[in-house]
Design an enzyme around this catalytic site. Structure first.
Site, PDB file in Angstrom:
ATOM      1  CE  LYS A 124      80.512  -0.093  18.129  1.00  0.00           C
ATOM      2  NZ  LYS A 124      80.162   0.948  19.097  1.00  0.00           N
TER       3      LYS A 124
HETATM    4  P1  NAD Z   1      69.327  -1.204  19.493  1.00  0.00           P
HETATM    5  O1  NAD Z   1      69.559  -2.390  18.645  1.00  0.00           O
HETATM    6  O2  NAD Z   1      68.906  -1.390  20.908  1.00  0.00           O
HETATM    7  O3  NAD Z   1      68.260  -0.230  18.789  1.00  0.00           O
HETATM    8  C1  NAD Z   1      68.379   0.194  17.472  1.00  0.00           C
HETATM    9  C2  NAD Z   1      67.075   0.844  17.028  1.00  0.00           C
HETATM   10  O4  NAD Z   1      67.299   1.415  15.720  1.00  0.00           O
HETATM   11  C3  NAD Z   1      65.922  -0.141  16.885  1.00  0.00           C
HETATM   12  O5  NAD Z   1      64.731   0.492  17.313  1.00  0.00           O
HETATM   13  C4  NAD Z   1      65.874  -0.399  15.369  1.00  0.00           C
HETATM   14  O6  NAD Z   1      64.608  -0.806  14.891  1.00  0.00           O
HETATM   15  C5  NAD Z   1      66.244   0.988  14.860  1.00  0.00           C
HETATM   16  N1  NAD Z   1      66.702   0.968  13.473  1.00  0.00           N
HETATM   17  C6  NAD Z   1      67.505   0.060  12.856  1.00  0.00           C
HETATM   18  N2  NAD Z   1      67.622   0.360  11.556  1.00  0.00           N
HETATM   19  C7  NAD Z   1      66.869   1.463  11.348  1.00  0.00           C
HETATM   20  C8  NAD Z   1      66.574   2.240  10.202  1.00  0.00           C
HETATM   21  N3  NAD Z   1      67.073   1.929   9.019  1.00  0.00           N
HETATM   22  N4  NAD Z   1      65.752   3.323  10.353  1.00  0.00           N
HETATM   23  C9  NAD Z   1      65.222   3.643  11.544  1.00  0.00           C
HETATM   24  N5  NAD Z   1      65.471   2.931  12.672  1.00  0.00           N
HETATM   25  C10 NAD Z   1      66.281   1.868  12.564  1.00  0.00           C
HETATM   26  O7  NAD Z   1      70.696  -0.359  19.409  1.00  0.00           O
HETATM   27  P2  NAD Z   1      71.224   0.748  20.432  1.00  0.00           P
HETATM   28  O8  NAD Z   1      72.113   0.079  21.406  1.00  0.00           O
HETATM   29  O9  NAD Z   1      70.099   1.585  20.908  1.00  0.00           O
HETATM   30  O10 NAD Z   1      72.194   1.597  19.485  1.00  0.00           O
HETATM   31  C11 NAD Z   1      71.706   2.644  18.649  1.00  0.00           C
HETATM   32  C12 NAD Z   1      72.844   3.539  18.216  1.00  0.00           C
HETATM   33  O11 NAD Z   1      73.500   4.084  19.365  1.00  0.00           O
HETATM   34  C13 NAD Z   1      73.962   2.849  17.418  1.00  0.00           C
HETATM   35  O12 NAD Z   1      74.504   3.757  16.501  1.00  0.00           O
HETATM   36  C14 NAD Z   1      74.995   2.536  18.475  1.00  0.00           C
HETATM   37  O13 NAD Z   1      76.282   2.370  17.934  1.00  0.00           O
HETATM   38  C15 NAD Z   1      74.876   3.773  19.330  1.00  0.00           C
HETATM   39  N6  NAD Z   1      75.377   3.637  20.695  1.00  0.00           N
HETATM   40  C16 NAD Z   1      74.875   2.691  21.530  1.00  0.00           C
HETATM   41  C17 NAD Z   1      75.349   2.604  22.831  1.00  0.00           C
HETATM   42  C18 NAD Z   1      74.766   1.630  23.832  1.00  0.00           C
HETATM   43  O14 NAD Z   1      75.118   1.739  25.014  1.00  0.00           O
HETATM   44  N7  NAD Z   1      73.904   0.705  23.458  1.00  0.00           N
HETATM   45  C19 NAD Z   1      76.368   3.478  23.261  1.00  0.00           C
HETATM   46  C20 NAD Z   1      76.855   4.436  22.387  1.00  0.00           C
HETATM   47  C21 NAD Z   1      76.342   4.507  21.105  1.00  0.00           C
END
Ligand code: NAD
Length: 434
Positions: A124
């Protein structure tokens, strides 16, 4: 309970605390590892190895801002395991990023790859910054310079990054280009989650949300609840949150609540998530969407629903708010959304948890497909990608469910057991070096 050696608080006679020791997220990952050690039947020495990432790099990233000033950011890359292949995991841009958080996330990636039987270890990375306050040009300079600074530890056979919180396909394209310019040829296999035109995989952007949806449908089946009779609340409307909403609606579910960093919306009749997505794509804030009533972000998690999907940050469900949750299923799309203190409270409330390392594993699974296609220079159709994703997710779900039943343990313990056992076996086969 097996105490992980060397760096727990109050053990001053042991080795000094490593740099990530004080991070609450790293402490949470250690607590999980400690609690699963006995159940997984893994030797204490191996558990101690798994508690400390293989290696970590911290870099300073000076960039010129648009206004001519100079700003220096801190960047991190942690490779938890390199035993079965390259380390694999996202790159996160968020103000809270620190070494301990990234170390914890890299550890969870190892268990996730173990559950899915992928030939990767966990990795990561992250940069402590607020991407919403950076221009496109600033983000590009930040990303390219970070890539330059960590060139010595990345490579298609060493460490392969992907998008995570605050990063996207464009970020991956800049990394791919910076790396390719160094090696002198186009090297798409250095990252996954990049645009399809430069070697990205069809269906990768949607993969995590799709995987989350497969898990939710399995859990609903087990609880004998029809998707048409169920509602969902999703925290986070980025990549994972928005795709999960769209996929759940396609299956007949009603999304009654959504939220992002700036606010939340609730509508018991169901939110039109397609219109919401268009609204946001038009540059408008989520909370200004007319199809729901604005509510506080803290309220969102405790509104009644069948399935609650945290898809934003870690440690949002704690001992404080766990008693207030009113869902039947908690589908952990985000990494580490539930603290170990909240777990027993949720268990007592009979909430069915689909743990993060299983629930969001669709992303790394299709990243694996992308890496394989790039190395072989042989492209799959989106149908092939989706079919294979569904097959692997359902098999993994069944393995975790079966382990939970057999051992009479929670889904989280079962997922951790399978993930930790797999990585432990890799270590045992290879010996002390990797
Ligand atoms: P992203 O940046 O595309 O979206 C994140 C979202 O969370 C946004 O809408 C943002 O406004 C919101 N957010 C941020 N802080 C917040 C808060 N305090 N309260 C409420 N909402 C809040 O990120 P993503 O890629 O969708 O990732 C989201 C989660 O999923 C993370 O934990 C990430 O590690 C996990 N994840 C992502 C992937 C992937 O393929 N992108 C894979 C596995 C896990």
């Amino acid at each position: 309970m097996n105490k992980i050696g060397n760096f727990r608080e109050g053990n001053e006679d042991r080795l000094p605390v490593p740099v990530y020791g004080n991070s609450p997220t790293y402490q949470m990952a250690l607590k999980q590892l400690e609690s699963v050690a006995e159940c997984a039947g893994v030797d204490a020495g191996i558990i101690n190895r798994l508690a400390i990432p293989k290696r970590a790099i911290v870099v300073s990233i000076p960039i010129r801002m648009d206004d001519g000033s100079l700003q220096v950011f801190s960047g991190y890359r942690v490779q938890h395991s390199l035993t079965s292949g390259p380390s694999k995991g996202g790159l996160r841009y968020h103000p809270s990023v620190d070494l301990g958080e990234v170390a914890a996330l890299s550890m969870w990636m190892s268990w996730k790859c173990g559950i899915m039987n992928l030939p990767f270890g966990g990795g990561k990375g992250g940069i402590a910054c607020d991407p919403e306050l950076l221009s496109l040009g600033e983000k590009e300079r930040l990303t390219r310079r970070f890539t330059e600074e960590i060139l010595c530890v990345i490579g298609p056979r060493m460490d392969v990054m992907a998008p995570d919180l605050g990063t996207d396909e464009q970020t991956m394209a800049w990394i791919m280009d910076t790396y390719s310019m160094k090696v002198g040829y186009a090297c798409p296999e250095i990252v996954t989650g990049k645009p399809v035109e430069i070697g990205g995989c069809l269906g990768r952007r949607e993969a995590t949300g799709r995987g989350v949806t497969f898990c939710i449908l399995e859990a609903l089946k087990e609880l004998a609840i029809a998707p048409q009779d169920s509602t969902a609340i999703v925290q986070g409307f980025g990549n994972v949150g928005s795709v999960t909403c769209l996929e759940l609606v396609k299956k007949g579910m009603r999304v009654v609540g959504v939220g992002d960093r700036h606010g939340s919306l609730y509508n018991p009749q169901g939110i039109d998530v397609v219109a919401l997505q268009q609204h946001i794509a038009g540059g408008k804030p989520l909370v200004s969407f007319p199809g729901g009533k604005p509510i506080d972000n803290s309220e969102l998690l405790t509104m009644p629903c069948t399935v609650l999907v945290p898809a934003a940050l870690e440690r949002v469900i704690t001992a404080k708010n766990a008693t207030e949750l009113k869902c039947k299923i908690l589908a952990e799309a985000a990494n580490g959304p539930t603290t170990p203190e909240a777990d027993p409270i949720l268990l007592a409330k009979n909430i069915f948890i689909i743990p993060d390392i299983l629930c969001n594993a669709g992303g790394v699974t299709v990243s694996y497909f992308e890496w394989v296609q790039d190395i072989q220079q042989f492209l799959w159709s989106e149908e092939q990608v989706n079919q294979k994703l569904q097959e692997l997710m359902l098999k993994a779900y069944a393995r975790v469910r079966e382990t939970a039943r057999e051992k009479k343990i929670t889904m989280r313990m079962a997922a951790l057991t399978l993930g930790v056992q797999k990585v432990a076996r890799e270590k045992i086969h290879r010996g002390l070096y990797p």
